[in-house]
Enzyme design. Structure first.
Site, PDB file in Angstrom:
ATOM      1  N   PRO A   9       0.797  -1.231   0.000  1.00  0.00           N
ATOM      2  CA  PRO A   9       0.000   0.000   0.000  1.00  0.00           C
ATOM      3  C   PRO A   9       0.830   1.281   0.000  1.00  0.00           C
ATOM      4  O   PRO A   9       1.851   1.372   0.679  1.00  0.00           O
ATOM      5  CB  PRO A   9      -0.823  -0.106   1.290  1.00  0.00           C
ATOM      6  CG  PRO A   9      -0.133  -1.134   2.121  1.00  0.00           C
ATOM      7  CD  PRO A   9       0.515  -2.074   1.161  1.00  0.00           C
ATOM      8  N   ASN A  10       0.331   2.220  -0.778  1.00  0.00           N
ATOM      9  CA  ASN A  10       0.875   3.590  -0.868  1.00  0.00           C
ATOM     10  C   ASN A  10       2.188   3.698  -1.624  1.00  0.00           C
ATOM     11  O   ASN A  10       2.682   4.804  -1.837  1.00  0.00           O
ATOM     12  CB  ASN A  10       1.003   4.223   0.526  1.00  0.00           C
ATOM     13  CG  ASN A  10      -0.343   4.324   1.216  1.00  0.00           C
ATOM     14  OD1 ASN A  10      -1.273   4.876   0.638  1.00  0.00           O
ATOM     15  ND2 ASN A  10      -0.463   3.771   2.397  1.00  0.00           N
ATOM     16  N   ARG A  17       4.058  11.048  -1.995  1.00  0.00           N
ATOM     17  CA  ARG A  17       3.931  10.866  -0.545  1.00  0.00           C
ATOM     18  C   ARG A  17       5.255  11.216   0.158  1.00  0.00           C
ATOM     19  O   ARG A  17       6.329  10.759  -0.247  1.00  0.00           O
ATOM     20  CB  ARG A  17       3.516   9.432  -0.210  1.00  0.00           C
ATOM     21  CG  ARG A  17       4.613   8.402  -0.405  1.00  0.00           C
ATOM     22  CD  ARG A  17       4.200   6.980  -0.091  1.00  0.00           C
ATOM     23  NE  ARG A  17       3.957   6.728   1.311  1.00  0.00           N
ATOM     24  CZ  ARG A  17       4.188   5.531   1.889  1.00  0.00           C
ATOM     25  NH1 ARG A  17       4.656   4.510   1.195  1.00  0.00           N
ATOM     26  NH2 ARG A  17       3.913   5.360   3.154  1.00  0.00           N
ATOM     27  N   TYR A  22      10.586   9.358   1.467  1.00  0.00           N
ATOM     28  CA  TYR A  22      10.614   8.345   0.403  1.00  0.00           C
ATOM     29  C   TYR A  22      11.230   8.835  -0.908  1.00  0.00           C
ATOM     30  O   TYR A  22      11.347   8.058  -1.856  1.00  0.00           O
ATOM     31  CB  TYR A  22       9.197   7.810   0.156  1.00  0.00           C
ATOM     32  CG  TYR A  22       8.600   7.162   1.387  1.00  0.00           C
ATOM     33  CD1 TYR A  22       9.136   5.975   1.885  1.00  0.00           C
ATOM     34  CD2 TYR A  22       7.534   7.744   2.071  1.00  0.00           C
ATOM     35  CE1 TYR A  22       8.608   5.377   3.025  1.00  0.00           C
ATOM     36  CE2 TYR A  22       6.997   7.154   3.215  1.00  0.00           C
ATOM     37  CZ  TYR A  22       7.538   5.977   3.678  1.00  0.00           C
ATOM     38  OH  TYR A  22       7.032   5.386   4.809  1.00  0.00           O
ATOM     39  N   ASN A  73       8.179  -5.265  -0.748  1.00  0.00           N
ATOM     40  CA  ASN A  73       8.044  -4.160   0.206  1.00  0.00           C
ATOM     41  C   ASN A  73       6.562  -4.119   0.568  1.00  0.00           C
ATOM     42  O   ASN A  73       5.746  -3.579  -0.188  1.00  0.00           O
ATOM     43  CB  ASN A  73       8.481  -2.835  -0.427  1.00  0.00           C
ATOM     44  CG  ASN A  73       8.369  -1.679   0.559  1.00  0.00           C
ATOM     45  OD1 ASN A  73       7.783  -1.818   1.628  1.00  0.00           O
ATOM     46  ND2 ASN A  73       8.931  -0.536   0.186  1.00  0.00           N
ATOM     47  N   ALA A  76       3.002  -0.615   4.906  1.00  0.00           N
ATOM     48  CA  ALA A  76       2.527  -0.661   6.293  1.00  0.00           C
ATOM     49  C   ALA A  76       2.113  -2.073   6.724  1.00  0.00           C
ATOM     50  O   ALA A  76       2.128  -2.383   7.929  1.00  0.00           O
ATOM     51  CB  ALA A  76       1.356   0.307   6.465  1.00  0.00           C
ATOM     52  N   HIS A  79       4.121  -4.259   9.204  1.00  0.00           N
ATOM     53  CA  HIS A  79       4.038  -4.140  10.664  1.00  0.00           C
ATOM     54  C   HIS A  79       2.758  -4.724  11.253  1.00  0.00           C
ATOM     55  O   HIS A  79       2.561  -4.653  12.466  1.00  0.00           O
ATOM     56  CB  HIS A  79       4.141  -2.651  11.052  1.00  0.00           C
ATOM     57  CG  HIS A  79       5.186  -1.908  10.265  1.00  0.00           C
ATOM     58  ND1 HIS A  79       6.513  -2.252  10.278  1.00  0.00           N
ATOM     59  CD2 HIS A  79       5.088  -0.858   9.390  1.00  0.00           C
ATOM     60  CE1 HIS A  79       7.190  -1.432   9.464  1.00  0.00           C
ATOM     61  NE2 HIS A  79       6.346  -0.583   8.915  1.00  0.00           N
ATOM     62  N   GLU A  97      13.045  -8.793   1.855  1.00  0.00           N
ATOM     63  CA  GLU A  97      12.199  -7.684   2.322  1.00  0.00           C
ATOM     64  C   GLU A  97      12.943  -6.373   2.039  1.00  0.00           C
ATOM     65  O   GLU A  97      14.126  -6.257   2.367  1.00  0.00           O
ATOM     66  CB  GLU A  97      11.994  -7.856   3.829  1.00  0.00           C
ATOM     67  CG  GLU A  97      11.318  -6.704   4.536  1.00  0.00           C
ATOM     68  CD  GLU A  97      11.403  -6.842   6.072  1.00  0.00           C
ATOM     69  OE1 GLU A  97      12.223  -7.653   6.577  1.00  0.00           O
ATOM     70  OE2 GLU A  97      10.657  -6.127   6.750  1.00  0.00           O
ATOM     71  N   HIS A  99      12.733  -2.036   2.326  1.00  0.00           N
ATOM     72  CA  HIS A  99      12.101  -0.781   2.745  1.00  0.00           C
ATOM     73  C   HIS A  99      12.939   0.373   2.222  1.00  0.00           C
ATOM     74  O   HIS A  99      14.173   0.360   2.390  1.00  0.00           O
ATOM     75  CB  HIS A  99      11.969  -0.695   4.268  1.00  0.00           C
ATOM     76  CG  HIS A  99      11.149  -1.812   4.812  1.00  0.00           C
ATOM     77  ND1 HIS A  99       9.778  -1.856   4.635  1.00  0.00           N
ATOM     78  CD2 HIS A  99      11.494  -2.949   5.442  1.00  0.00           C
ATOM     79  CE1 HIS A  99       9.333  -2.968   5.161  1.00  0.00           C
ATOM     80  NE2 HIS A  99      10.346  -3.659   5.650  1.00  0.00           N
ATOM     81  N   ARG A 106      12.870   4.784  12.752  1.00  0.00           N
ATOM     82  CA  ARG A 106      11.589   5.499  12.738  1.00  0.00           C
ATOM     83  C   ARG A 106      10.730   5.138  13.963  1.00  0.00           C
ATOM     84  O   ARG A 106      11.260   4.730  14.984  1.00  0.00           O
ATOM     85  CB  ARG A 106      10.883   5.237  11.400  1.00  0.00           C
ATOM     86  CG  ARG A 106      11.708   5.783  10.211  1.00  0.00           C
ATOM     87  CD  ARG A 106      11.009   5.614   8.886  1.00  0.00           C
ATOM     88  NE  ARG A 106       9.777   6.399   8.834  1.00  0.00           N
ATOM     89  CZ  ARG A 106       8.837   6.237   7.890  1.00  0.00           C
ATOM     90  NH1 ARG A 106       9.005   5.331   6.944  1.00  0.00           N
ATOM     91  NH2 ARG A 106       7.757   6.985   7.907  1.00  0.00           N
ATOM     92  N   ARG A 110       6.977   0.854  13.737  1.00  0.00           N
ATOM     93  CA  ARG A 110       7.635   0.335  12.519  1.00  0.00           C
ATOM     94  C   ARG A 110       8.769  -0.634  12.854  1.00  0.00           C
ATOM     95  O   ARG A 110       9.444  -1.144  11.952  1.00  0.00           O
ATOM     96  CB  ARG A 110       8.179   1.483  11.669  1.00  0.00           C
ATOM     97  CG  ARG A 110       7.095   2.355  11.071  1.00  0.00           C
ATOM     98  CD  ARG A 110       7.648   3.390  10.104  1.00  0.00           C
ATOM     99  NE  ARG A 110       6.782   4.553  10.067  1.00  0.00           N
ATOM    100  CZ  ARG A 110       5.702   4.678   9.280  1.00  0.00           C
ATOM    101  NH1 ARG A 110       5.368   3.722   8.454  1.00  0.00           N
ATOM    102  NH2 ARG A 110       4.960   5.758   9.340  1.00  0.00           N
TER     103      ARG A 110
HETATM  104  C1  DQA Z   1       8.075   1.394   3.944  1.00  0.00           C
HETATM  105  C2  DQA Z   1       8.125   1.648   5.451  1.00  0.00           C
HETATM  106  C3  DQA Z   1       6.783   1.362   6.089  1.00  0.00           C
HETATM  107  O1  DQA Z   1       6.830   1.581   7.482  1.00  0.00           O
HETATM  108  C4  DQA Z   1       5.722   2.270   5.488  1.00  0.00           C
HETATM  109  O2  DQA Z   1       4.448   1.968   6.037  1.00  0.00           O
HETATM  110  C5  DQA Z   1       5.696   2.229   4.009  1.00  0.00           C
HETATM  111  C6  DQA Z   1       6.965   2.172   3.279  1.00  0.00           C
HETATM  112  C7  DQA Z   1       9.390   1.779   3.248  1.00  0.00           C
HETATM  113  O3  DQA Z   1       9.550   1.432   2.103  1.00  0.00           O
HETATM  114  O4  DQA Z   1      10.226   2.475   3.849  1.00  0.00           O
HETATM  115  O5  DQA Z   1       4.649   2.331   3.384  1.00  0.00           O
HETATM  116  O6  DQA Z   1       7.875   0.010   3.731  1.00  0.00           O
END
Ligand code: DQA
Length: 142
Positions: A9-10, A17, A22, A73, A76, A79, A97, A99, A106, A110
């Site tokens: 997501p996102n 964002r 990011y 990745n 969220a 977590h 994995e 990020h 952070r 997280r």
């Molecule tokens: C993330 C870190 C996560 O905590 C966050 O919710 C994201 C992006 C990262 O790529 O740093 O959406 O996975």
């Protein structure tokens, strides 16, 4: 080698964002960067992004018999999602994995990663280059 790169997501909002965290690179340019890198290494890459937990579970399951490894990745869901962890364990594939941000530096919420228990490696805080490092790791270690 065929690798599926899954973003949660996102991550489709990259470049929009929280650019201070990011960066300014968009999701489309991330995809292009991954495709170029994979192509230069002779790796077949399939890219997938969803904002929905169940769709991410489906996509991990779809890797069975189709892909050699996964880069993920989960955003969220990293977590919170035991379902994504269970799917990752179910397919028994090498998984890295990734990020973009350094999650270890952070918020407390997280600091937990459910999926980590099913991963051979975590790359965190290396920006979008982390996806390329993950591909290189899988290539060198499988
Ligand atoms: C993330 C870190 C996560 O905590 C966050 O919710 C994201 C992006 C990262 O790529 O740093 O959406 O996975």
């Amino acid at each position: 080698m065929k690798i599926k790169v899954i973003n949660g997501p996102n991550l489709n909002m990259l470049g929009i964002r929280e650019p201070g965290i990011y960066g300014v690179e968009t999701y489309d340019s991330l995809c292009e960067k991954i495709r170029d890198h994979a192509g230069s290494k002779g790796v077949e890459v399939v890219l997938y992004q969803s904002n929905h937990e169940g769709d991410l579970v489906d996509e991990i399951q779809n890797c069975l018999g189709d892909c050699d490894a996964i880069v993920i990745n989960p955003g969220a869901y990293t977590h919170t999602s035991i379902a994504i962890l269970d799917a990752a364990k179910a397919v028994s594939l090498p998984i890295v994995e990734v990020h973009i941000s350094d999650v270890s530096a952070r918020e407390d919420f997280r600091q937990i990663s459910y999926i980590r228990a099913a991963c051979v490696k975590t790359v965190s805080g290396h920006g979008t280059d982390g996806y390329l490092e993950a591909i290189d790791f899988l290539l060198e270690n499988n």
